[in-house]
Design a protein around this motif. Structure first.
Motif, PDB file in Angstrom:
ATOM      1  N   VAL A 114       7.922 -25.951  27.695  1.00 30.07           N
ATOM      2  CA  VAL A 114       7.104 -24.755  27.813  1.00 30.07           C
ATOM      3  C   VAL A 114       6.138 -24.567  26.635  1.00 30.07           C
ATOM      4  O   VAL A 114       4.966 -23.918  26.604  1.00 30.07           O
ATOM      5  N   ALA A 115       6.491 -24.939  25.442  1.00 31.26           N
ATOM      6  CA  ALA A 115       5.656 -24.594  24.403  1.00 31.26           C
ATOM      7  C   ALA A 115       4.551 -25.712  24.142  1.00 31.26           C
ATOM      8  O   ALA A 115       3.861 -25.476  23.256  1.00 31.26           O
ATOM      9  N   GLU A 116       4.199 -26.524  24.879  1.00 26.55           N
ATOM     10  CA  GLU A 116       3.213 -27.686  24.823  1.00 26.55           C
ATOM     11  C   GLU A 116       2.531 -27.642  26.021  1.00 26.55           C
ATOM     12  O   GLU A 116       3.077 -28.492  26.926  1.00 26.55           O
ATOM     13  N   PRO A 117       1.291 -27.490  25.984  1.00 28.56           N
ATOM     14  CA  PRO A 117       0.573 -27.322  27.225  1.00 28.56           C
ATOM     15  C   PRO A 117      -0.111 -28.693  27.503  1.00 28.56           C
ATOM     16  O   PRO A 117      -0.681 -29.063  28.606  1.00 28.56           O
ATOM     17  N   ARG A 118       0.088 -30.020  26.598  1.00 27.49           N
ATOM     18  CA  ARG A 118      -0.329 -31.183  26.986  1.00 27.49           C
ATOM     19  C   ARG A 118       0.555 -31.814  27.764  1.00 27.49           C
ATOM     20  O   ARG A 118       0.416 -33.023  28.092  1.00 27.49           O
ATOM     21  N   VAL A 119       1.880 -31.534  28.138  1.00 29.74           N
ATOM     22  CA  VAL A 119       2.804 -32.017  28.884  1.00 29.74           C
ATOM     23  C   VAL A 119       3.143 -31.422  30.116  1.00 29.74           C
ATOM     24  O   VAL A 119       3.036 -30.144  30.308  1.00 29.74           O
ATOM     25  N   LYS A 120       3.828 -32.497  30.969  1.00 31.71           N
ATOM     26  CA  LYS A 120       4.280 -31.612  32.316  1.00 31.71           C
ATOM     27  C   LYS A 120       5.662 -32.039  32.508  1.00 31.71           C
ATOM     28  O   LYS A 120       6.124 -33.381  32.172  1.00 31.71           O
ATOM     29  N   ILE A 121       6.272 -30.997  33.036  1.00 33.82           N
ATOM     30  CA  ILE A 121       7.808 -31.621  33.424  1.00 33.82           C
ATOM     31  C   ILE A 121       7.738 -32.168  34.581  1.00 33.82           C
ATOM     32  O   ILE A 121       7.463 -31.722  35.666  1.00 33.82           O
ATOM     33  N   LEU A 122       8.177 -33.188  34.879  1.00 31.01           N
ATOM     34  CA  LEU A 122       8.191 -34.409  35.882  1.00 31.01           C
ATOM     35  C   LEU A 122       9.810 -34.204  36.707  1.00 31.01           C
ATOM     36  O   LEU A 122       9.799 -34.374  37.723  1.00 31.01           O
ATOM     37  N   ALA A 123      10.764 -33.689  35.712  1.00 30.60           N
ATOM     38  CA  ALA A 123      11.792 -33.395  36.551  1.00 30.60           C
ATOM     39  C   ALA A 123      13.012 -32.737  35.523  1.00 30.60           C
ATOM     40  O   ALA A 123      12.698 -32.651  34.267  1.00 30.60           O
ATOM     41  N   THR A 124      13.899 -32.168  36.005  1.00 29.75           N
ATOM     42  CA  THR A 124      15.175 -31.419  35.267  1.00 29.75           C
ATOM     43  C   THR A 124      16.258 -32.289  35.445  1.00 29.75           C
ATOM     44  O   THR A 124      16.573 -32.379  36.669  1.00 29.75           O
ATOM     45  N   PHE A 125      17.056 -32.594  34.370  1.00 26.01           N
ATOM     46  CA  PHE A 125      18.380 -33.242  34.669  1.00 26.01           C
ATOM     47  C   PHE A 125      19.195 -32.138  35.110  1.00 26.01           C
ATOM     48  O   PHE A 125      19.414 -31.133  34.748  1.00 26.01           O
ATOM     49  N   PRO A 126      20.099 -32.919  36.309  1.00 30.89           N
ATOM     50  CA  PRO A 126      21.214 -32.022  36.718  1.00 30.89           C
ATOM     51  C   PRO A 126      22.100 -31.591  35.430  1.00 30.89           C
ATOM     52  O   PRO A 126      22.447 -32.189  34.596  1.00 30.89           O
ATOM     53  N   ALA A 127      22.600 -30.265  35.722  1.00 36.99           N
ATOM     54  CA  ALA A 127      23.254 -29.644  34.671  1.00 36.99           C
ATOM     55  C   ALA A 127      24.789 -30.643  34.300  1.00 36.99           C
ATOM     56  O   ALA A 127      25.211 -30.280  33.293  1.00 36.99           O
ATOM     57  N   ASP A 128      25.227 -31.052  35.320  1.00 36.23           N
ATOM     58  CA  ASP A 128      26.468 -31.873  35.320  1.00 36.23           C
ATOM     59  C   ASP A 128      26.385 -33.232  34.677  1.00 36.23           C
ATOM     60  O   ASP A 128      27.451 -34.075  34.554  1.00 36.23           O
ATOM     61  N   SER A 129      25.095 -33.757  34.445  1.00 34.19           N
ATOM     62  CA  SER A 129      24.673 -34.864  33.759  1.00 34.19           C
ATOM     63  C   SER A 129      24.984 -34.953  32.576  1.00 34.19           C
ATOM     64  O   SER A 129      24.795 -36.136  31.909  1.00 34.19           O
ATOM     65  N   HIS A 130      25.128 -33.962  31.735  1.00 39.37           N
ATOM     66  CA  HIS A 130      25.227 -33.726  30.293  1.00 39.37           C
ATOM     67  C   HIS A 130      26.071 -32.679  29.923  1.00 39.37           C
ATOM     68  O   HIS A 130      26.436 -31.665  30.560  1.00 39.37           O
ATOM     69  N   ALA A 131      26.546 -32.635  28.636  1.00 36.36           N
ATOM     70  CA  ALA A 131      27.306 -31.424  28.130  1.00 36.36           C
ATOM     71  C   ALA A 131      26.432 -30.340  28.227  1.00 36.36           C
ATOM     72  O   ALA A 131      25.225 -30.179  28.160  1.00 36.36           O
ATOM     73  N   THR A 132      26.952 -28.893  28.163  1.00 34.61           N
ATOM     74  CA  THR A 132      26.359 -28.009  28.306  1.00 34.61           C
ATOM     75  C   THR A 132      25.449 -27.849  27.034  1.00 34.61           C
ATOM     76  O   THR A 132      26.108 -27.998  25.910  1.00 34.61           O
ATOM     77  N   ILE A 133      24.087 -27.278  26.959  1.00 33.55           N
ATOM     78  CA  ILE A 133      23.512 -27.326  26.053  1.00 33.55           C
ATOM     79  C   ILE A 133      23.527 -25.793  25.369  1.00 33.55           C
ATOM     80  O   ILE A 133      22.825 -25.053  25.884  1.00 33.55           O
ATOM     81  N   ARG A 134      24.430 -25.762  24.243  1.00 31.53           N
ATOM     82  CA  ARG A 134      24.413 -24.377  23.684  1.00 31.53           C
ATOM     83  C   ARG A 134      23.819 -24.394  22.137  1.00 31.53           C
ATOM     84  O   ARG A 134      23.839 -25.373  21.410  1.00 31.53           O
ATOM     85  N   TYR A 135      23.368 -23.312  21.711  1.00 30.28           N
ATOM     86  CA  TYR A 135      22.944 -22.948  20.418  1.00 30.28           C
ATOM     87  C   TYR A 135      23.850 -21.766  19.481  1.00 30.28           C
ATOM     88  O   TYR A 135      23.379 -20.677  19.770  1.00 30.28           O
ATOM     89  N   PRO A 136      24.738 -22.475  18.935  1.00 27.99           N
ATOM     90  CA  PRO A 136      25.566 -21.612  18.221  1.00 27.99           C
ATOM     91  C   PRO A 136      24.974 -21.272  16.973  1.00 27.99           C
ATOM     92  O   PRO A 136      24.475 -22.087  16.323  1.00 27.99           O
ATOM     93  N   ALA A 137      25.333 -20.193  16.646  1.00 27.73           N
ATOM     94  CA  ALA A 137      24.816 -19.498  15.428  1.00 27.73           C
ATOM     95  C   ALA A 137      25.849 -19.043  14.396  1.00 27.73           C
ATOM     96  O   ALA A 137      26.911 -18.553  15.010  1.00 27.73           O
ATOM     97  N   ALA A 138      25.856 -19.219  13.005  1.00 22.78           N
ATOM     98  CA  ALA A 138      27.005 -18.498  12.156  1.00 22.78           C
ATOM     99  C   ALA A 138      26.387 -18.345  10.743  1.00 22.78           C
ATOM    100  O   ALA A 138      25.376 -19.026  10.579  1.00 22.78           O
ATOM    101  N   ILE A 139      27.081 -17.666  10.001  1.00 22.52           N
ATOM    102  CA  ILE A 139      26.745 -17.613   8.723  1.00 22.52           C
ATOM    103  C   ILE A 139      27.530 -18.342   7.716  1.00 22.52           C
ATOM    104  O   ILE A 139      28.589 -18.894   8.107  1.00 22.52           O
ATOM    105  N   THR A 140      26.951 -19.094   6.898  1.00 21.83           N
ATOM    106  CA  THR A 140      27.411 -20.254   5.955  1.00 21.83           C
ATOM    107  C   THR A 140      28.401 -19.341   5.162  1.00 21.83           C
ATOM    108  O   THR A 140      28.341 -18.469   4.886  1.00 21.83           O
ATOM    109  N   ASP A 141      29.298 -20.302   4.655  1.00 20.18           N
ATOM    110  CA  ASP A 141      30.535 -20.005   3.701  1.00 20.18           C
ATOM    111  C   ASP A 141      29.634 -19.457   2.384  1.00 20.18           C
ATOM    112  O   ASP A 141      30.096 -18.514   1.756  1.00 20.18           O
ATOM    113  N   LEU A 142      28.468 -19.983   2.119  1.00 20.49           N
ATOM    114  CA  LEU A 142      28.073 -19.803   0.766  1.00 20.49           C
ATOM    115  C   LEU A 142      26.849 -18.983   1.197  1.00 20.49           C
ATOM    116  O   LEU A 142      26.086 -18.521   0.124  1.00 20.49           O
TER     117      LEU A 142
END
Length: 256
Positions: free
Chosen positions: A194-222
């Motif tokens: 979506v961020a790059e206008p010079r490329v085109k999405i040719l296909a979307t991989f099925p959700a069950d073909s890979h692990a769920t893509i999550r973005y966990p956030a956390a405060i570091t201990d330091l």
């Protein structure tokens, strides 16, 4: 969708009371978050005295830097494994951890290329490469590369292209290889495409073909806990969700 004015107004409902002096907060974030997180930070800083500094790279590199003592206050990973890696080493505050967003995995090419049916049993991706390379992030350490290899293996396509994979240090570098025409195909996140206008999405991989893509956030201990808590509070807000969705991410289930 929220307009910028609306986003700014929402800040007052979510930010904790401002301090009289600015504090500096250092965030280590996965490369694929750059466009969305830059926008989120710009909105946040318009109404906060805190100064935010962001370092973008592959999640694996960032986690190892934190392990070695790099001064990060917040870590946002593109998969659970590297957040778990730091958790096991007591380097994040577990109670601060939450899933910021989800993403999908896509196959990209140049703007003149046609769609590809990934679940076609007769498909050979190598036919579309014509002796060139498939751009991916590092398949053994960078989340986008790990997910990509999982998806190709699940669909029976990995062996066909294994020797033609050009591995990049992070997903944005893989995106750039396709955007500049150095590789005819690449595997990246939907948010990258979506961020790059010079490329085109040719296909979307099925959700069950890979692990769920999550973005966990956390405060570091330091980390610098007070400003980090203020910013994580905003990351859970509706304003942040609107920015993430506009940049190609999907809503995580535990950000309420």
């Amino acid at each position: 969708m929220f307009k910028i004015a609306g986003l700014t107004a929402l800040l007052f409902a979510f930010l904790l009371p401002l301090k009289s002096s600015a504090e500096t907060l250092t965030i280590f974030a996965a490369s694929s978050l750059k466009n969305a997180l830059d926008e989120i930070i710009n909105v946040y800083q318009a109404n906060s005295e805190d100064q935010l500094i962001v370092s973008y790279a592959g999640s694996s590199a960032l986690a190892r830097q934190i392990e070695m003592g790099a001064p990060a206050d917040i870590f946002i990973s593109a998969n659970e494994a590297w957040m778990d890696y730091l958790l096991e080493r007591n380097m994040i505050l577990p109670e601060s951890r939450f899933d910021l967003a989800h993403n999908t995995l896509v196959l990209i090419g140049g703007q003149d290329q046609t769609s590809i049916e990934l679940e076609n049993p007769a498909l050979k991706l190598s036919d579309y490469l014509s002796g060139n390379y498939l751009a991916m992030a590092l398949t053994n350490s960078v989340p986008a590369g790990i997910y990509g290899k999982q998806a190709l293996t699940s669909l029976g396509l990995w062996q066909d292209v294994e020797t033609q994979v050009a591995q990049a240090d992070n997903v944005r570098a893989a995106l750039a290889l396709v955007a500049t025409g150095e590789a005819p195909l690449g595997i990246v996140y939907n948010s990258d495409a979506v961020a790059e206008p010079r490329v085109k999405i040719l296909a979307t991989f099925p959700a069950d073909s890979h692990a769920t893509i999550r973005y966990p956030a956390a405060i570091t201990d330091l980390g610098n806990k007070s400003p980090a808590e203020r910013f994580l509070k905003f990351l859970r807000s509706s304003a942040t969700k609107a920015i993430l969705e506009r940049n190609g991410f999907s809503e995580a289930t535990d950000t309420q």
